[in-house]
Design an enzyme around this catalytic site. Structure first.
Site, mmCIF file in Angstrom:
data_model
loop_
_atom_site.group_PDB
_atom_site.id
_atom_site.type_symbol
_atom_site.label_atom_id
_atom_site.label_comp_id
_atom_site.label_asym_id
_atom_site.label_seq_id
_atom_site.Cartn_x
_atom_site.Cartn_y
_atom_site.Cartn_z
ATOM 1 N N LYS A 200 0.859 -1.186 0.000
ATOM 2 C CA LYS A 200 0.000 0.000 0.000
ATOM 3 C C LYS A 200 0.891 1.230 0.000
ATOM 4 O O LYS A 200 1.687 1.442 0.924
ATOM 5 C CB LYS A 200 -0.900 -0.008 1.232
ATOM 6 C CG LYS A 200 -1.749 1.249 1.342
ATOM 7 C CD LYS A 200 -2.797 1.137 2.424
ATOM 8 C CE LYS A 200 -3.579 2.429 2.537
ATOM 9 N NZ LYS A 200 -4.624 2.342 3.565
ATOM 10 N N ARG A 210 -10.889 9.831 1.940
ATOM 11 C CA ARG A 210 -10.776 10.509 3.234
ATOM 12 C C ARG A 210 -11.935 11.497 3.424
ATOM 13 O O ARG A 210 -12.352 11.746 4.549
ATOM 14 C CB ARG A 210 -9.401 11.179 3.357
ATOM 15 C CG ARG A 210 -8.281 10.126 3.441
ATOM 16 C CD ARG A 210 -6.880 10.719 3.429
ATOM 17 N NE ARG A 210 -5.885 9.659 3.251
ATOM 18 C CZ ARG A 210 -4.593 9.876 2.982
ATOM 19 N NH1 ARG A 210 -4.139 11.115 2.890
ATOM 20 N NH2 ARG A 210 -3.766 8.859 2.836
ATOM 21 N N LYS A 223 1.148 10.075 5.363
ATOM 22 C CA LYS A 223 1.291 8.746 5.947
ATOM 23 C C LYS A 223 2.588 8.079 5.465
ATOM 24 O O LYS A 223 2.701 6.859 5.462
ATOM 25 C CB LYS A 223 0.057 7.904 5.590
ATOM 26 C CG LYS A 223 -1.255 8.508 6.117
ATOM 27 C CD LYS A 223 -2.445 7.567 5.958
ATOM 28 C CE LYS A 223 -3.698 8.173 6.580
ATOM 29 N NZ LYS A 223 -4.881 7.274 6.486
ATOM 30 N N GLU A 239 7.359 -6.967 0.985
ATOM 31 C CA GLU A 239 6.166 -6.782 1.828
ATOM 32 C C GLU A 239 5.167 -7.936 1.619
ATOM 33 O O GLU A 239 4.585 -8.435 2.572
ATOM 34 C CB GLU A 239 5.470 -5.458 1.490
ATOM 35 C CG GLU A 239 6.145 -4.212 2.042
ATOM 36 C CD GLU A 239 5.768 -3.940 3.506
ATOM 37 O OE1 GLU A 239 5.070 -4.764 4.121
ATOM 38 O OE2 GLU A 239 6.194 -2.893 4.021
ATOM 39 N N LYS A 254 -2.212 -1.473 -3.931
ATOM 40 C CA LYS A 254 -3.044 -0.273 -3.858
ATOM 41 C C LYS A 254 -2.201 0.983 -3.912
ATOM 42 O O LYS A 254 -1.205 1.035 -3.195
ATOM 43 C CB LYS A 254 -3.795 -0.341 -2.527
ATOM 44 C CG LYS A 254 -4.650 0.829 -2.210
ATOM 45 C CD LYS A 254 -5.284 0.615 -0.873
ATOM 46 C CE LYS A 254 -6.066 1.857 -0.522
ATOM 47 N NZ LYS A 254 -6.447 1.871 0.861
ATOM 48 N N SER A 280 -10.248 5.544 -4.594
ATOM 49 C CA SER A 280 -11.195 6.648 -4.761
ATOM 50 C C SER A 280 -10.725 7.681 -5.782
ATOM 51 O O SER A 280 -11.520 8.183 -6.572
ATOM 52 C CB SER A 280 -11.447 7.305 -3.407
ATOM 53 O OG SER A 280 -10.229 7.732 -2.828
ATOM 54 N N TYR A 319 -15.286 0.958 -6.797
ATOM 55 C CA TYR A 319 -16.554 1.647 -6.521
ATOM 56 C C TYR A 319 -17.508 1.512 -7.697
ATOM 57 O O TYR A 319 -18.684 1.820 -7.580
ATOM 58 C CB TYR A 319 -16.280 3.121 -6.195
ATOM 59 C CG TYR A 319 -15.366 3.261 -4.988
ATOM 60 C CD1 TYR A 319 -15.870 3.108 -3.698
ATOM 61 C CD2 TYR A 319 -13.997 3.471 -5.144
ATOM 62 C CE1 TYR A 319 -15.028 3.188 -2.594
ATOM 63 C CE2 TYR A 319 -13.149 3.549 -4.046
ATOM 64 C CZ TYR A 319 -13.673 3.406 -2.774
ATOM 65 O OH TYR A 319 -12.837 3.466 -1.688
HETATM 66 C C1 PBG Z 1 -7.546 3.286 5.615
HETATM 67 C C2 PBG Z 1 -7.794 3.162 4.169
HETATM 68 C C3 PBG Z 1 -7.595 4.122 3.166
HETATM 69 C C4 PBG Z 1 -8.096 3.562 2.000
HETATM 70 C C5 PBG Z 1 -8.549 2.281 2.307
HETATM 71 N N1 PBG Z 1 -8.342 2.047 3.648
HETATM 72 C C6 PBG Z 1 -7.091 5.513 3.227
HETATM 73 C C7 PBG Z 1 -5.750 5.818 3.680
HETATM 74 O O1 PBG Z 1 -4.896 4.951 3.880
HETATM 75 O O2 PBG Z 1 -5.520 7.014 3.907
HETATM 76 C C8 PBG Z 1 -8.147 4.255 0.668
HETATM 77 C C9 PBG Z 1 -9.176 3.766 -0.292
HETATM 78 C C10 PBG Z 1 -9.511 4.686 -1.398
HETATM 79 O O3 PBG Z 1 -8.877 5.742 -1.613
HETATM 80 O O4 PBG Z 1 -10.458 4.349 -2.142
HETATM 81 N N2 PBG Z 1 -6.259 3.098 6.060
#
Ligand code: PBG
Length: 331
Positions: A200, A210, A223, A239, A254, A280, A319
């Site tokens: 990720k 968010r 992050k 990983e 992701k 998203s 989505y």
């Molecule tokens: C939570 C999480 C996130 C997403 C899925 N689980 C956001 C992030 O890590 O800030 C993102 C999913 C998306 O953007 O559709 N940790």
């Protein structure tokens, strides 16, 4: 691979007709490839639009049950649930995330009672619950790995107790898969799957998500100290190996489209079930361009998903899932 000179080789022969293109197509998209992420909120019979995600709505538990039933009818194998925690329940340590009565647990229970034959996936990470929007507990200005692990294990536990089928740790703390797998073994929950977000990346494409879970206004800083650096590929392999070693059944890459090379590598080098999350921001890009008339919505949507299959994905979090499922059904 055959190499040589074939003067009469004409790849366009296959491309001449739709039936013939279909006959030689190497990858296909099916409804069984789809995982549908759903946002939930408190209240009754209410849905709320998400400005940066056109046609995606955040819904109350009763409507989430309806969505689960729709998914089941369409043949979508699994849904994933994400909560918008009321601001007054957020705290520094994200305690609401380990409350067995929290929104997610109540949603899982309601769906399990009313809809059968569909998988329920729950995210494990503290960001929907923390006042600072980070995925873990902060100590001396840094997200503390081992302190966070304890909370994540408890979070996974209450979700499993509520009926969750697949635990999806998205927090990127080191050692979290092992910690959760050990807990599941100890509690004899040996058949609960772990689908870990192994690779990720610290990505700009999570912005609309968010907004949807209400963590963007809280989030201070990025992050990068725990999510992966976008420049890395070998590290993704490491990983993934670590997570499988620690007891994950499958992994997630992701975001999706900017990281197709990672899906391809994991698929070729490790041969384990590899899921991809079309996040998203990817969804928002296609929507925005289509709304402006700059892209054909359905064609861009289908092509973006087929590309994941070509890269080697076993399945896709998207989505677009219900729209695609309807399209696949009706032709
Ligand atoms: C939570 C999480 C996130 C997403 C899925 N689980 C956001 C992030 O890590 O800030 C993102 C999913 C998306 O953007 O559709 N940790």
């Amino acid at each position: 691979m055959i190499v040589g000179s074939f003067p009469n080789s004409r790849p366009r022969r296959h491309r001449q007709n739709s039936w013939s293109r279909g006959m030689v197509r190497e990858s296909n998209l099916s409804v069984e490839d789809l995982i549908w992420p759903i946002f939930v909120q408190e209240g009754d019979n209410t849905s709320t639009e998400i400005a940066s995600m056109p046609d995606v709505e955040r819904v109350t538990i009763d409507l989430a049950v309806e969505k689960a039933a729709t998914a089941r009818e369409l043949g979508i194998p699994a849904i994933a649930l994400f909560p918008k925690t009321p601001a007054e329940l957020k705290s520094d340590d994200g305690y609401e995330g380990v409350n067995p009565e929290n929104l997610i647990c109540r949603t899982v229970q309601a769906i399990k009672e009313q809809v059968s034959g569909i998988g329920i996936i729950c995210d494990v990470a503290l960001d929907p619950y923390t006042s600072h929007g980070q995925d873990g507990i902060i100590k001396d200005g840094y997200v503390d790995n081992d302190l966070t692990l304890e909370a994540l294990v408890n979070q996974a536990f209450i979700q499993v107790e509520a009926g969750c089928d697949i635990i999806a740790p998205s927090d990127m703390m080191d050692g979290r898969v092992a910690a959760i797998r050990n807990m599941l073994e100890e509690r004899k929950k040996t058949n609960v799957q772990i689908m870990s977000y192994a690779a990720k990346y610290a990505s700009a494409f999570y912005g609309p998500f968010r907004d949807a879970v209400g963590s963007s206004t809280n989030l201070q800083g990025g992050k990068e100290t725990y999510q992966m650096d976008p420049g890395n590929s070998n590290e993704a392999i490491r990983e993934v190996i670590m997570d499988i070693d620690e007891g994950a059944d499958s992994v997630i890459i992701k975001p999706g489209m900017p990281y197709l090379d990672i899906i391809d590598r994991v698929n070729r080098e490790l041969q384990i079930p590899t899921f991809v999350y079309q996040v998203s921001g990817e969804y928002a890009m296609i929507k925005a361009a289509a709304m402006n008339g700059w892209l054909d919505h359905d064609k861009a949507m289908m092509e973006s998903l087929l590309a994941f299959k070509r890269a080697g994905a076993s399945g896709i979090w998207t989505y677009f899932a219900p729209v695609v499922a309807k399209k696949l059904k009706n032709g």
